[in-house]
Motif scaffolding. Structure first.
Motif, PDB file in Angstrom:
ATOM      1  N   LEU A  28       0.813  -1.212   0.000  1.00 43.69           N
ATOM      2  CA  LEU A  28       0.000   0.000   0.000  1.00 43.69           C
ATOM      3  C   LEU A  28       0.849   1.265   0.000  1.00 43.69           C
ATOM      4  O   LEU A  28       0.450   2.290  -0.555  1.00 43.69           O
ATOM      5  CB  LEU A  28      -0.929   0.005   1.219  1.00 43.69           C
ATOM      6  CG  LEU A  28      -1.964  -1.117   1.257  1.00 43.69           C
ATOM      7  CD1 LEU A  28      -2.789  -1.042   2.535  1.00 43.69           C
ATOM      8  CD2 LEU A  28      -2.872  -1.066   0.033  1.00 43.69           C
ATOM      9  N   GLY A  29       2.027   1.204   0.619  1.00 45.91           N
ATOM     10  CA  GLY A  29       2.861   2.391   0.708  1.00 45.91           C
ATOM     11  C   GLY A  29       3.709   2.644  -0.513  1.00 45.91           C
ATOM     12  O   GLY A  29       4.113   3.780  -0.760  1.00 45.91           O
ATOM     13  N   ALA A  30       4.001   1.598  -1.298  1.00 45.91           N
ATOM     14  CA  ALA A  30       4.915   1.769  -2.424  1.00 45.91           C
ATOM     15  C   ALA A  30       4.462   1.040  -3.687  1.00 45.91           C
ATOM     16  O   ALA A  30       4.253   1.654  -4.728  1.00 45.91           O
ATOM     17  CB  ALA A  30       6.314   1.291  -2.020  1.00 45.91           C
ATOM     18  N   ILE A  31       4.301  -0.289  -3.587  1.00 44.59           N
ATOM     19  CA  ILE A  31       4.095  -1.081  -4.805  1.00 44.59           C
ATOM     20  C   ILE A  31       2.834  -0.675  -5.546  1.00 44.59           C
ATOM     21  O   ILE A  31       2.816  -0.603  -6.777  1.00 44.59           O
ATOM     22  CB  ILE A  31       4.058  -2.580  -4.453  1.00 44.59           C
ATOM     23  CG1 ILE A  31       5.379  -2.997  -3.806  1.00 44.59           C
ATOM     24  CG2 ILE A  31       3.799  -3.419  -5.699  1.00 44.59           C
ATOM     25  CD1 ILE A  31       5.364  -4.389  -3.202  1.00 44.59           C
ATOM     26  N   GLN A  32       1.771  -0.385  -4.799  1.00 44.81           N
ATOM     27  CA  GLN A  32       0.525   0.038  -5.432  1.00 44.81           C
ATOM     28  C   GLN A  32       0.728   1.291  -6.282  1.00 44.81           C
ATOM     29  O   GLN A  32       0.169   1.411  -7.379  1.00 44.81           O
ATOM     30  CB  GLN A  32      -0.524   0.283  -4.347  1.00 44.81           C
ATOM     31  CG  GLN A  32      -1.965   0.304  -4.838  1.00 44.81           C
ATOM     32  CD  GLN A  32      -2.941   0.533  -3.707  1.00 44.81           C
ATOM     33  OE1 GLN A  32      -2.841   1.508  -2.967  1.00 44.81           O
ATOM     34  NE2 GLN A  32      -3.899  -0.366  -3.550  1.00 44.81           N
ATOM     35  N   GLN A  33       1.556   2.209  -5.801  1.00 49.51           N
ATOM     36  CA  GLN A  33       1.864   3.418  -6.569  1.00 49.51           C
ATOM     37  C   GLN A  33       2.672   3.088  -7.813  1.00 49.51           C
ATOM     38  O   GLN A  33       2.438   3.648  -8.888  1.00 49.51           O
ATOM     39  CB  GLN A  33       2.665   4.400  -5.709  1.00 49.51           C
ATOM     40  CG  GLN A  33       1.896   4.982  -4.542  1.00 49.51           C
ATOM     41  CD  GLN A  33       2.761   5.968  -3.781  1.00 49.51           C
ATOM     42  OE1 GLN A  33       2.963   7.101  -4.212  1.00 49.51           O
ATOM     43  NE2 GLN A  33       3.295   5.539  -2.649  1.00 49.51           N
ATOM     44  N   TRP A  34       3.652   2.190  -7.665  1.00 53.58           N
ATOM     45  CA  TRP A  34       4.465   1.821  -8.820  1.00 53.58           C
ATOM     46  C   TRP A  34       3.607   1.215  -9.920  1.00 53.58           C
ATOM     47  O   TRP A  34       3.765   1.558 -11.098  1.00 53.58           O
ATOM     48  CB  TRP A  34       5.546   0.817  -8.404  1.00 53.58           C
ATOM     49  CG  TRP A  34       6.503   1.316  -7.369  1.00 53.58           C
ATOM     50  CD1 TRP A  34       6.741   2.622  -7.024  1.00 53.58           C
ATOM     51  CD2 TRP A  34       7.350   0.524  -6.524  1.00 53.58           C
ATOM     52  NE1 TRP A  34       7.678   2.682  -6.015  1.00 53.58           N
ATOM     53  CE2 TRP A  34       8.068   1.409  -5.691  1.00 53.58           C
ATOM     54  CE3 TRP A  34       7.565  -0.839  -6.387  1.00 53.58           C
ATOM     55  CZ2 TRP A  34       9.000   0.959  -4.748  1.00 53.58           C
ATOM     56  CZ3 TRP A  34       8.485  -1.291  -5.448  1.00 53.58           C
ATOM     57  CH2 TRP A  34       9.199  -0.399  -4.645  1.00 53.58           C
ATOM     58  N   ALA A 189       1.449   6.005   3.310  1.00 54.29           N
ATOM     59  CA  ALA A 189       2.902   6.087   3.349  1.00 54.29           C
ATOM     60  C   ALA A 189       3.460   5.351   4.554  1.00 54.29           C
ATOM     61  O   ALA A 189       4.593   4.888   4.543  1.00 54.29           O
ATOM     62  CB  ALA A 189       3.349   7.546   3.356  1.00 54.29           C
ATOM     63  N   ARG A 190       2.674   5.252   5.619  1.00 57.90           N
ATOM     64  CA  ARG A 190       3.105   4.531   6.811  1.00 57.90           C
ATOM     65  C   ARG A 190       1.957   3.662   7.327  1.00 57.90           C
ATOM     66  O   ARG A 190       1.157   4.105   8.159  1.00 57.90           O
ATOM     67  CB  ARG A 190       3.565   5.503   7.901  1.00 57.90           C
ATOM     68  CG  ARG A 190       4.929   6.093   7.661  1.00 57.90           C
ATOM     69  CD  ARG A 190       5.309   7.085   8.745  1.00 57.90           C
ATOM     70  NE  ARG A 190       5.508   6.435  10.026  1.00 57.90           N
ATOM     71  CZ  ARG A 190       6.658   5.918  10.434  1.00 57.90           C
ATOM     72  NH1 ARG A 190       7.710   5.958   9.638  1.00 57.90           N
ATOM     73  NH2 ARG A 190       6.779   5.375  11.623  1.00 57.90           N
ATOM     74  N   ILE A 191       1.872   2.440   6.806  1.00 52.47           N
ATOM     75  CA  ILE A 191       0.927   1.479   7.370  1.00 52.47           C
ATOM     76  C   ILE A 191       1.572   0.918   8.631  1.00 52.47           C
ATOM     77  O   ILE A 191       2.719   0.463   8.621  1.00 52.47           O
ATOM     78  CB  ILE A 191       0.620   0.353   6.367  1.00 52.47           C
ATOM     79  CG1 ILE A 191      -0.124   0.935   5.150  1.00 52.47           C
ATOM     80  CG2 ILE A 191      -0.213  -0.746   7.022  1.00 52.47           C
ATOM     81  CD1 ILE A 191      -1.461   1.540   5.467  1.00 52.47           C
ATOM     82  N   MET A 192       0.829   0.950   9.718  1.00 47.11           N
ATOM     83  CA  MET A 192       1.399   0.606  11.016  1.00 47.11           C
ATOM     84  C   MET A 192       1.199  -0.872  11.350  1.00 47.11           C
ATOM     85  O   MET A 192       0.380  -1.567  10.747  1.00 47.11           O
ATOM     86  CB  MET A 192       0.777   1.478  12.105  1.00 47.11           C
ATOM     87  CG  MET A 192       0.727   2.963  11.757  1.00 47.11           C
ATOM     88  SD  MET A 192       2.328   3.651  11.259  1.00 47.11           S
ATOM     89  CE  MET A 192       3.123   3.820  12.855  1.00 47.11           C
ATOM     90  N   ALA A 193       1.987  -1.333  12.337  1.00 47.68           N
ATOM     91  CA  ALA A 193       1.878  -2.718  12.795  1.00 47.68           C
ATOM     92  C   ALA A 193       0.503  -2.969  13.390  1.00 47.68           C
ATOM     93  O   ALA A 193      -0.045  -2.116  14.089  1.00 47.68           O
ATOM     94  CB  ALA A 193       2.960  -3.001  13.832  1.00 47.68           C
TER      95      ALA A 193
END
Length: 342
Positions: A28-34, A189-193
């Motif tokens: 969700l923080g990176a790959i989805q954007q790519w 950008a920051r999915i939490m634990a």
């Protein structure tokens, strides 16, 4: 400032380490954007194995996880026809560029890096690579004249350092590098634990219920989400209040996977009987979102020769951009380039 004249599309560089297993936060923080940007942007995604060895690694594990990461990225939607996907160590210009940039980077710039101070504090003996890896990261980015660098909030300082290094090199040797800009996704950008929603979800954490791995089975996904830490209240709304961090985290996951607006989501869950309903619905959304990724991953990881072929093509495409740039850098520094024989 140096600019590129060969492409009208913004060029993007991203790096990801082959350590641990990719989780929902990475997606969700990176790959989805790519994946979403593949048709509009000229993307280079590197599996940064040189960065991985800044801390001790088991050689067989690193070898396996490099291919494993490639399989996961492809399964998650990275299209090697549209995106240049390659292994960092397959392109020698990265190491050469890092050394040259090390030689113009003040030590104080590196010692101020928050990530370095945090990681160094956990080690009895700090390896040199841990201190200077932000310069390697700068070389990664600058070799491709990247316009954009999408990162999480925790890596923003490193891209700002990259900008400083690019500007310093340009000042010392003339316009050479494009000065990139940081791109941070506002939500996700920051999915939490899940078990500790005040800290970021981590690839290296192995505690059950901390994260959802992209290849987790449906029952494991449901287990993690149903045991996610929340507060003692009942109101299901987006909130920056610390005590609502767990609920806010679940809502962000739901938002990013469904594409619904925040008002729409809050109105939907206003009818919920409590956090149990929220967790059950989020769990099912995650299960369905990850199902095709898990299935495609299994097909890809079963064919290492095909993975190697895809990575070899990616490395060839990356070298076609990085090699001319490192030669330009060497000329400007004053190196004698090898003559072409024949």
């Amino acid at each position: 400032m140096a600019t590129r004249s060969t492409s009208k599309r913004p060029r993007v560089f991203s790096g990801i380490q082959p350590s641990g297993m990719l989780h929902l936060g990475n997606y969700l923080g990176a790959i989805q954007q790519w994946v979403a940007g593949q048709s509009e942007k000229d993307q280079f995604i590197s599996i940064v194995d040189l960065h991985a060895i800044t801390v001790p690694q088991d050689r067989e594990t690193l070898h396996y996880q490099t291919r494993d990461l490639a399989a996961l990225l492809l399964a998650a939607g990275i299209d090697p026809q549209k995106t240049t996907l390659f292994v960092q160590s397959h392109v020698r210009a990265h190491a050469e560029g890092a050394w040259i940039l090390n030689c113009i980077t003040p030590l104080g710039w590196l010692e101020r890096m928050t990530q370095y101070k945090m990681k160094a504090a956990k080690q009895e003996s700090v390896l040199t690579g841990l201190l200077i890896y932000p310069v390697l990261q700068a070389a990664d980015i600058l070799l491709y004249d990247a316009d954009e660098v999408p990162v999480g909030e925790d890596q923003k300082q490193h891209v700002e350092l990259t900008r400083d290094i690019a500007q310093r090199f340009n000042y010392l040797y003339g316009e050479t590098f494009v000065v990139p800009r940081v791109v941070i996704r506002e939500s996700g950008a920051r999915i939490m634990a899940l078990n500790e929603p005040t800290v970021k979800m981590s690839k290296s954490e192995t505690v059950r219920g901390h994260a959802i791995r992209l290849v987790d089975e449906p029952d494991e996904i449901r287990y993690a989400i149903r045991r996610a830490v929340t507060d003692a209240g009942r109101e299901i709304v987006f909130s920056e209040e610390p005590e609502k961090a767990g609920v806010n985290n679940l809502l962000q996951i739901y938002e990013l996977l469904t594409g619904k607006s925040r008002p729409e989501i809050e109105a939907h869950f206003a009818r919920a009987r409590g956090y149990g309903d929220l967790k059950n619905e989020v769990a099912e959304v995650v299960v369905e979102a990850l199902r095709p990724i898990r299935e495609r991953y299994r097909e890809l990881i079963a064919d290492p020769a095909e993975l190697d072929r895809i990575l070899a093509i990616g490395a060839e495409r990356a070298r076609a951009v990085a090699e001319p740039k490192i030669e330009e850098v060497k000329r400007k520094v004053g190196f004698v380039l090898p003559a072409t024989l024949g």
